[in-house]
Design a protein around this motif. Structure first.
Motif, PDB file in Angstrom:
ATOM      1  N   ASN A 180       0.816  -1.213   0.000  1.00 38.68           N
ATOM      2  CA  ASN A 180       0.000   0.000   0.000  1.00 38.68           C
ATOM      3  C   ASN A 180       0.849   1.261   0.000  1.00 38.68           C
TER       4      ASN A 180
ATOM      5  N   TYR B 114       2.003   1.944  -3.433  1.00 43.72           N
ATOM      6  CA  TYR B 114       0.928   2.487  -4.279  1.00 43.72           C
ATOM      7  C   TYR B 114       0.638   3.937  -3.894  1.00 43.72           C
TER       8      TYR B 114
ATOM      9  N   HIS C 167       0.277   7.823  -6.083  1.00 36.22           N
ATOM     10  CA  HIS C 167      -1.085   8.215  -6.470  1.00 36.22           C
ATOM     11  C   HIS C 167      -1.623   9.326  -5.586  1.00 36.22           C
ATOM     12  N   ARG C 168      -2.747   9.869  -6.019  1.00 33.59           N
ATOM     13  CA  ARG C 168      -3.434  10.846  -5.163  1.00 33.59           C
ATOM     14  C   ARG C 168      -3.661  10.212  -3.789  1.00 33.59           C
ATOM     15  N   LYS C 169      -3.625  11.048  -2.756  1.00 30.30           N
ATOM     16  CA  LYS C 169      -3.577  10.509  -1.401  1.00 30.30           C
ATOM     17  C   LYS C 169      -4.884   9.920  -0.872  1.00 30.30           C
TER      18      LYS C 169
ATOM     19  N   ASN D  78      -7.616   8.112  -1.537  1.00 31.01           N
ATOM     20  CA  ASN D  78      -8.081   6.727  -1.547  1.00 31.01           C
ATOM     21  C   ASN D  78      -7.175   5.820  -0.725  1.00 31.01           C
ATOM     22  N   SER D  79      -5.896   6.038  -0.858  1.00 31.42           N
ATOM     23  CA  SER D  79      -4.955   5.217  -0.103  1.00 31.42           C
ATOM     24  C   SER D  79      -5.123   5.436   1.389  1.00 31.42           C
TER      25      SER D  79
ATOM     26  N   ALA E 147      -7.798   6.430   2.938  1.00 30.63           N
ATOM     27  CA  ALA E 147      -9.066   5.846   3.370  1.00 30.63           C
ATOM     28  C   ALA E 147      -8.911   4.348   3.565  1.00 30.63           C
ATOM     29  N   ASN E 148      -8.258   3.718   2.608  1.00 30.63           N
ATOM     30  CA  ASN E 148      -8.092   2.272   2.681  1.00 30.63           C
ATOM     31  C   ASN E 148      -7.245   1.874   3.891  1.00 30.63           C
TER      32      ASN E 148
END
Lengths: 518, 432
Positions: free
Chosen positions: B219, B222, B226-228, B230-231, B233-234
């Motif tokens: 994670n 990733y 990437h934009r922060k 979504n990561s 949140a996950n």
């Protein structure tokens, strides 16, 4: 400019412009307009082949590609292999099922399932039914065609009473506006919208007049009955007690004559709303299809089309609308053009620093995967290929896990699934639910069984990553896999390499990367 | 987009599913820092004592009779059969059904001049728990959602808003109102944990750590590219889920001493109140404890004896424990229902719904101790002093928690909305 003033001229605009593009194809025009608006903001490069393949499979087959599909695509040296892939998927047998799953969620927003409704959607996408026709059949469902009557589920599910509440006619009315014209008139139920000057109370009430006369007609399949509208509806704003009346009308349209006792007002709406000269209807259609492919509407949120919420790319929206009408609302044609654009293929990776504003579409936008896409992908990535290629067996496995998958991955009823949303329940399910742990069991020809037999950690990592994440592992990741195998056997008492492999596969499936269409 | 306080731009765009998902910056930061690691209990308890304000909100669904509880009127027309008894505070008397609570009265502030409006159940629950803001066409968050939003989660990684209730549990996104699902509640049906809470027996703790470490590395890689949002949140939902798993002892009643179980009572309300205390101790920001069935339209006096008896036992034990543990200084305790009950006794020896004149009790953080504010008429049918609507109470509670409703407002996607009814203010007499 208000909706009404644009209204007058829109028919003329459509007529004047409804010729095929002469010089460039639509997807080239899309890219030109996106680049023009981005200006100095650098555009992200195209994503790599593996990412493109994954994206296209999710979008047009509703699942991850299988290992052999990935290997074949990566090995293909043809320069036009992406175009060929899109065409194969669009022509493939999985496209209608994927569209059925997609539009089931769009139109029903997790209110429940119905086999007749599924049949209607499946048949519609098998036939590539034009968007206007699809809309017409949903708004005014016919009972005498076995492939179409299921459309009534859109109404009947919403007309069901819950508890002691009265039938939610305003909710049904609101959804017709939201889903087919991209306008959420909820606030205009009780008064002219207070800060969206386009939305008038009469626009809501005119549509309500029509659907408040409908009811559920009992029977073996979903169907609605309609009472003839004999009189106009009287209403008044909650703010000023001035009585107004309206007969049936579509939002921002002119009033229909109240149909004689035998006439159907629903039929009038079904004829007038999904029409080429209804600008909001056309824009809503292209905006929603754009959203599906690009992750954000040109008008966003999708159901707030009005003068104060302008499109990010007005010219592009007009172009897409014109061409969609010219192509007679051909959904597959539009999806193909979108998929062939450089905009669709753009990488979602942020080069450095702050990412550019999302509405520029300068870099790709990560998209939510539905419960259907996730569950199918988990089964295919982890299972025995022979089993998951057998549609009957696959459907049985999907059906068994669907209730849990919906709890974990879907929104609650009545919520659009228009953004990435992850929940504690999703995490708990993947972490602890026994049925989901079973996916990683070592059994005949399952992913973990095949991986455990691979001696070389490097090779194992390659197959693991390609199967689940649809990409090759980096050097760092290969080393990490090797290290994990050693560390696991050393630290986990009494456990073997096969167990390590199970947890590796689990970690990849539970990762952020797996959960997103990136 | 123009702003207008009366309506909402796009309430649908707040997905209500996103329980704890969208990651308010503070939540993500707290989770990301992992400040308290596995040492939740001692570290958090100490930290909470120092600075973290918490709330326990006891919701008696329906109406508790004020005459058989906080505002007895013995020997009057509508007074009923019960006596008034002295309490630990001279001059304050309560109904004899509150005999345990009477001994804790020195912690409590009771307002006897509540005058609210709705007398129907369907409106009452939402109206009271939302603090009845002016109707702006949006669903306001329930108090728990509001506090979760305004104060965020406590350190330690547990969800900010948990709800102990009889019946079923789950993620109750509706409590978040327009703030969105992440400010909804995690409901523990009959005190039981959410589904799939426990690691299956086939997975050992070591294995679980190893597999999650691997997931985290993946994670992080990733997230870096990437934009922060979504990561984050996950990662956050996994952190909360795993923290809940680690704290599964919370849901294990065998971990509770027999003495505590007897003190709180072995009935639902007693068990749930005790779990409420343990959730507070574990660092949950806002705990709602729910009791149903407070609706004595018939046989009010026997019903009250039973219902109020259970409330009394568990409420007194809670106050005693919070006080003993030094938690009252930072914990706001509130006990209320949808409305009071009619002074007039109906032909079924019942009392009906009565929002006109009733009582609400509170204690702890920011609240004066051992006082009774306001009064009803001699017959108890109307408020004789300044009447307070639920909006006044929300102002009071926000202030007690150090939140100034005059300064703080919600930002509903560009639409500013007051956190409490903007025509009302706090009940100054109960604020410490």
């Amino acid at each position: 400019m208000t909706i009404r003033t644009i209204w007058v001229g829109c028919a003329a605009v459509f007529l004047a412009a409804s010729t095929q593009l002469q010089a460039a194809s639509l997807h080239e025009e899309i890219d030109r307009l996106i680049a023009a608006k981005a200006g100095m903001t650098p555009l992200a490069p195209a994503c790599d082949d593996a990412t493109f393949l994954r994206r296209a499979y999710f979008d047009f087959a509703g699942r991850v590609p299988r290992l052999e599909e990935t290997q074949k695509f990566l090995a293909d040296a043809a320069p036009d292999k992406r175009t060929k892939l899109i065409d194969e998927l669009l022509a493939g047998p999985e496209y209608p099922r994927r569209m059925e799953e997609l539009f089931h969620v769009v139109f029903m927003e997790r209110r429940g399932d119905n086999p007749e409704w599924s049949k209607f959607l499946r048949a519609s996408f098998e036939a590539n039914k034009p968007w206007d026709q699809l809309t017409r059949e949903i708004i005014h469902p016919v009972a005498d065609d076995a492939n179409k009557r299921g459309a009534a589920f859109f109404h009947t599910r919403r007309l069901e009473k819950s508890g002691q509440e009265t039938t939610d006619y305003p909710g049904l009315t609101r959804d017709i506006g939201r889903l087919f014209m991209g306008v959420d008139l909820q606030c205009a139920q009780c008064h002219d919208h207070l800060f969206i000057s386009d939305y008038k109370q009469i626009d809501f009430q005119g549509l309500l007049t029509v659907f408040a006369n409908t009811s559920i007609k009992g029977g073996d399949f979903p169907a609605i009955a309609e009472k003839p509208a004999a009189t106009k509806l009287e209403f008044a704003s909650v703010f000023k007690d001035v009585k107004q009346t309206t007969g049936p009308r579509i939002p921002f349209g002119t009033e229909f004559d109240v149909p004689p006792a035998t006439g159907s007002a629903v039929a009038l709406v079904a004829a007038a709303l999904p029409a080429p000269d209804n600008r909001l209807f056309v824009q809503n259609a292209v905006n929603r299809l754009w959203f599906v492919m690009m992750g954000r509407g040109i008008i966003h949120p999708l159901d707030l089309q009005h003068a104060d919420n302008p499109p990010s790319h007005p010219e592009l929206l007009a172009l897409l609308s014109r061409e969609f009408v010219a192509q007679k609302f051909d959904i597959k044609w539009l999806l193909r053009e979108l998929a062939l654009s450089a905009t669709y293929a753009r990488s979602t990776e942020v080069a450095s620093g702050e990412p550019p504003p999302v509405e520029l579409f300068a870099i790709g936008i990560e998209r939510r995967l539905s419960a259907e896409q996730l569950l199918r992908s988990m089964l295919i990535a982890t299972g025995d290929p022979a089993e998951t290629k057998d549609e009957t067996k696959l459907v049985a496995a999907l059906t068994a896990l669907r209730p849990k998958a919906l709890k974990a991955f879907a929104n609650p009823p009545k919520e659009p699934e228009d953004a990435y949303n992850t929940t504690v329940q999703e995490a708990l399910t993947l972490l602890n639910d026994e049925a989901f742990q079973k996916l990683f069991e070592v059994k005949a020809a399952s992913l973990t069984e095949r991986l455990a037999k691979i001696e070389d950690p490097n090779q194992l990592a390659e197959e693991l990553y390609l199967t689940i994440l649809v990409r090759r592992p980096t050097e760092e990741e290969r080393a990490e896999v090797g290290k994990f195998l050693t560390q696991f056997v050393a630290e986990a008492a009494g456990k073997q390499k096969v167990d390590a492999v199970r947890y590796l596969a689990w970690a990849l499936v539970a990762s952020t990367e797996f959960s997103i269409n990136h | 987009m123009s702003r207008h306080p009366l309506c909402i731009p796009h309430e649908h765009s707040f997905s209500r599913r996103q329980f704890l998902g969208g990651v308010g910056a503070s939540a993500a930061a707290a989770a990301a820092m992992g400040t308290f690691g596995g040492l939740v209990q001692p570290a958090v308890a100490e930290d909470l004592k120092k600075r973290e304000k918490q709330v326990i909100f006891i919701w008696l669904d329906g109406g508790m009779s004020q005459l058989e509880s906080w505002d007895p009127k013995p020997h009057t027309e509508f007074g009923g059969p019960f006596r008034a008894i002295p309490t630990s505070v001279p001059d304050i008397k309560v109904c004899e059904l509150l005999r345990h609570t009477a001994k804790q009265m020195h912690h409590i502030a009771v307002v006897r001049s509540a005058c609210t409006q709705d007398n129907s159940h369907s409106a009452g629950v939402a109206r009271i728990q939302r603090g009845d803001p002016k109707n702006r066409g949006v669903d306001y968050p329930f108090f728990g959602g509001a506090v979760a939003k305004l104060l965020g989660p406590c350190p330690g990684g547990l969800p900010p808003y948990m709800w102990v209730k009889p019946g079923s549990g789950g993620f109750i996104h509706q409590d978040g109102g327009f703030l969105g699902a992440k400010y909804g509640s995690l409901a523990l049906g009959d005190g039981k944990p959410p589904e799939s809470l426990l690691l299956p027996p086939s997975i050992t703790a070591t294995e679980d750590t190893l597999r999650n470490d691997f997931r985290s590395k993946l994670n992080a890689r990733y997230a870096a590219k990437h934009r922060k949002a979504n990561s984050e949140a996950n990662s956050y939902v996994y952190d909360v889920a795993r923290e809940l798993s680690r704290r599964s002892d919370l849901f294990d009643e065998t971990k509770v001493s027999d003495r505590d179980r007897d003190r709180y009572g072995r009935h639902d309300l007693g068990r749930h109140m005790l779990l409420g205390r343990r959730l507070l101790e574990s660092g949950v920001r806002f705990v709602k404890v729910n009791s149903y069935g407070w609706d004595s339209h018939g046989d009010n006096f026997n019903a009250s004896q039973s219902l109020i008896g259970k409330f009394d036992q568990s409420f007194a034990a809670l106050l005693e424990d919070l006080s003993e543990r030094g938690m009252l200084d930072h914990t706001l305790v509130i006990a209320l229902s949808e409305f009071g009950r009619t002074p007039r006794i109906n032909s079924h020896v019942g009392r009906d719904h009565w929002p006109e004149a009733w009582s609400i009790a509170m204690a702890g953080c920011g609240i004066k101790r051992g006082i009774a504010v306001g009064a009803t008429s001699e017959r108890g049918d109307v408020v004789a002093t300044e009447p307070y609507d639920i909006g006044h109470f929300f102002h009071t509670w926000f202030r007690a928690l150090g939140i100034d409703p005059g300064l703080e407002e919600y930002d509903n996607h560009g639409q500013p909305l007051p956190i409490a009814h903007d025509g009302m203010g706090p009940i100054k007499d109960v604020l410490a």
